[in-house]
Enzyme design. Structure first.
Site, PDB file in Angstrom:
ATOM      1  N   SER A 125       0.918  -1.108  -0.142  1.00 30.76           N
ATOM      2  CA  SER A 125      -0.082   0.168   0.028  1.00 30.76           C
ATOM      3  C   SER A 125       0.774   1.358   0.046  1.00 30.76           C
ATOM      4  O   SER A 125       0.158   2.187  -0.131  1.00 30.76           O
ATOM      5  CB  SER A 125      -0.631   0.210   1.145  1.00 30.76           C
ATOM      6  OG  SER A 125      -2.073  -0.824   1.069  1.00 30.76           O
ATOM      7  N   LYS A 128      -0.030   3.775  -2.828  1.00 28.02           N
ATOM      8  CA  LYS A 128      -0.947   4.660  -2.640  1.00 28.02           C
ATOM      9  C   LYS A 128      -0.384   6.136  -2.739  1.00 28.02           C
ATOM     10  O   LYS A 128      -0.971   7.010  -3.063  1.00 28.02           O
ATOM     11  CB  LYS A 128      -1.892   4.666  -1.448  1.00 28.02           C
ATOM     12  CG  LYS A 128      -2.769   3.356  -1.584  1.00 28.02           C
ATOM     13  CD  LYS A 128      -3.505   3.271  -0.066  1.00 28.02           C
ATOM     14  CE  LYS A 128      -4.530   2.048  -0.218  1.00 28.02           C
ATOM     15  NZ  LYS A 128      -4.089   0.710  -0.129  1.00 28.02           N
ATOM     16  N   SER A 305      -5.614   3.450   4.849  1.00 26.48           N
ATOM     17  CA  SER A 305      -5.173   2.641   3.475  1.00 26.48           C
ATOM     18  C   SER A 305      -6.199   2.272   2.835  1.00 26.48           C
ATOM     19  O   SER A 305      -6.234   0.740   2.791  1.00 26.48           O
ATOM     20  CB  SER A 305      -4.048   1.566   4.219  1.00 26.48           C
ATOM     21  OG  SER A 305      -3.508   1.064   3.056  1.00 26.48           O
TER      22      SER A 305
END
Length: 475
Positions: A125, A128, A305
């Site tokens: 993640s 991101k 997240s």
């Protein structure tokens, strides 16, 4: 690969419900000239799901402890040799598997320490951060995402048109979902009662804003009930959650249909007749609701997240750049936006916008460069500082978001309340990228990625590296 084989980004305790509040206040202010950081550390949380033994109470502060550190523009810069002495033994641990990382000085833009910085690894993640940067560079941070209802093909029908807002909720005013300032179906109903006084017996749904598959390469449908994702369409309620108040609860497999049926129920229309349609370009608009600003969506997405929000923002970047709003088109436009802004994306391969795919690859140098740009001192009074929300959305070590339950060992507790970072976790993938102030009050950026080892082993080691930076003058 479902929840039993994929390790979700946060390994949160099942059934926790609404995220627990803790007595923590963390304010990160990066002023144009000198800047300042105010942080409060907080106690650790229990139940680590096998992520290593918790520290004894004596090892971690039992109550918030003020840790005031002003960022001095003239604070000494760590030396390469000093950082190497402090970090290289930690980075050389066999338990880190295939490891790469960087430490960057955002004020000068120089790399202070590195280990295989251009090696493209699965980021989890922390990917991101790429989507976040592209969104902030491409979209107006005050822009909102709109959901509307337009006239249907018959006088007694309406069409609910998705505009990419994951926060739309069926909850009434006064009841909060997991999102800040969510748009509400009740407001759409109120508009409809004014603009369409006649009976409404049928609700249709328009999801034509996005194209292509609704699940990305490398995703597993089992991640839907596991709470990691929902099919990516421009119309959904509460990010596709079954329970809008559960951050990590299961998601629905047909989010647009669920939204259409919820509106039909509120209007007294037939829920079973809800189906897809494409609104006429000139259809009369009967009601409109809007999300919170993009900057708020970004901050919430980073802190928790949220894979769904990341995917929707990536598609909005594609639309703004006249690209195809599909997984392929959105990933391409995210990288194109970064390249156009001057960031070297060499080695980066993205097939989604969230990092959930096991096919994504990102070199830590790119993560460090993006965060370095976000944390760099303002260049004059007119500097728009477009990337600043990347920092304000980063979770606080031991404090909130996906770092709430981290930095809980004797080797990492010093980073609590001082480190702010984006996490990334999949099976065999662990990453951590963020900012930290060192012992001299110098702001540093770091990006760390490990592939090939269990996160239960790796994550405490990444926390230790970041915490070491917080205690290191490293000269």
């Amino acid at each position: 690969m479902g929840f039993g084989r994929r390790i979700g980004d946060t390994l949160r305790v099942p059934g926790r419900g609404v995220r627990r509040g803790i007595a923590v206040l963390v304010i990160l202010m990066l002023a144009a000239a000198t800047g300042s950081v105010i942080a409060l550390t907080a106690p650790s949380m229990a139940s680590k799901l096998g992520l290593g033994a918790s520290t004894a109470a004596a090892d971690v502060p039992a109550a918030p402890v003020p840790a005031l550190r002003a960022l001095n523009a003239n604070a000494p810069l760590p030396t390469a040799s000093g950082l190497a002495e402090a970090l290289t033994p930690l980075a050389g641990s066999a338990g880190l598997g295939n490891f790469a990382g960087v430490v960057v000085d955002p004020a000068g833009g120089t790399t202070l320490w590195q280990r295989s910085p251009d090696q493209a690894l699965a980021p989890g993640s922390t990917a991101k951060l790429l989507t976040t940067a592209a969104a902030l560079l491409t979209l107006d941070s005050t822009q909102r995402l709109y959901t509307k209802v337009v006239a249907g093909p018959t006088p007694d029908s309406v069409i609910l048109v998705g505009g990419g807002d994951p926060t739309l909720t069926a909850l009434p005013a006064g009841k909060n979902s997991v999102y800040p300032q969510p748009a509400r179906l009740d407001d759409l109903v109120a508009d409809l009662r004014k603009t369409h006084p006649g009976p409404i017996t049928r609700v249709l749904i328009d999801t034509s804003r996005y194209t292509g598959p609704t699940l990305a390469q490398g995703w597993d449908p089992a991640d839907i009930p596991a709470g990691n994702i929902t099919p990516i369409v421009p119309l959904m309620l509460d990010g596709g959650r079954v329970d809008p108040t559960l951050q990590d609860g299961p998601r629905v497999s047909q989010p647009a249909l669920a939204a259409g049926r919820a509106l039909a129920e509120k209007l007294g229309a037939d829920q079973n007749s809800v189906t897809t349609a494409v609104a006429a370009p000139n259809a009369a608009v009967l009601g409109t609701v809007a999300s919170a600003p993009i900057s708020d969506l970004v901050e919430n997405m980073l802190q928790n997240s949220d894979n769904v929000t990341a995917e929707l923002l990536a598609r909005e970047v594609a639309i703004a750049r006249n690209g195809d709003p599909s997984f392929t088109g959105a990933a391409a436009q995210v990288l194109a936006a970064l390249s156009q802004a001057g960031f070297a994306t060499t080695g980066a391969v993205m097939v989604d916008g969230s990092g959930l795919s096991t096919s994504d690859r990102v070199p830590p140098r790119l993560l460090g460069t993006l965060l370095g740009a976000a944390a760099a001192p303002a260049q004059g009074a007119d500097d728009p500082e477009l990337l600043r929300p990347m920092l304000s959305g980063l979770p606080v070590a031991g404090g909130d978001g996906t770092l709430e339950d981290r930095f809980d060992t004797a080797n990492s507790a010093d980073g609590r309340g001082v480190v702010r970072a984006k996490t990334g976790t999949l099976s065999g993938v662990s990453s951590l990228a963020g900012v930290v102030t060192d012992a001299d009050g110098r702001l540093l950026v770091f990006a760390l990625i490990s592939n090939g080892q269990s996160p239960a082993t790796v994550r405490p080691q990444l926390d230790t590296i970041a915490a070491t930076l917080s205690q290191c003058g490293c000269r």
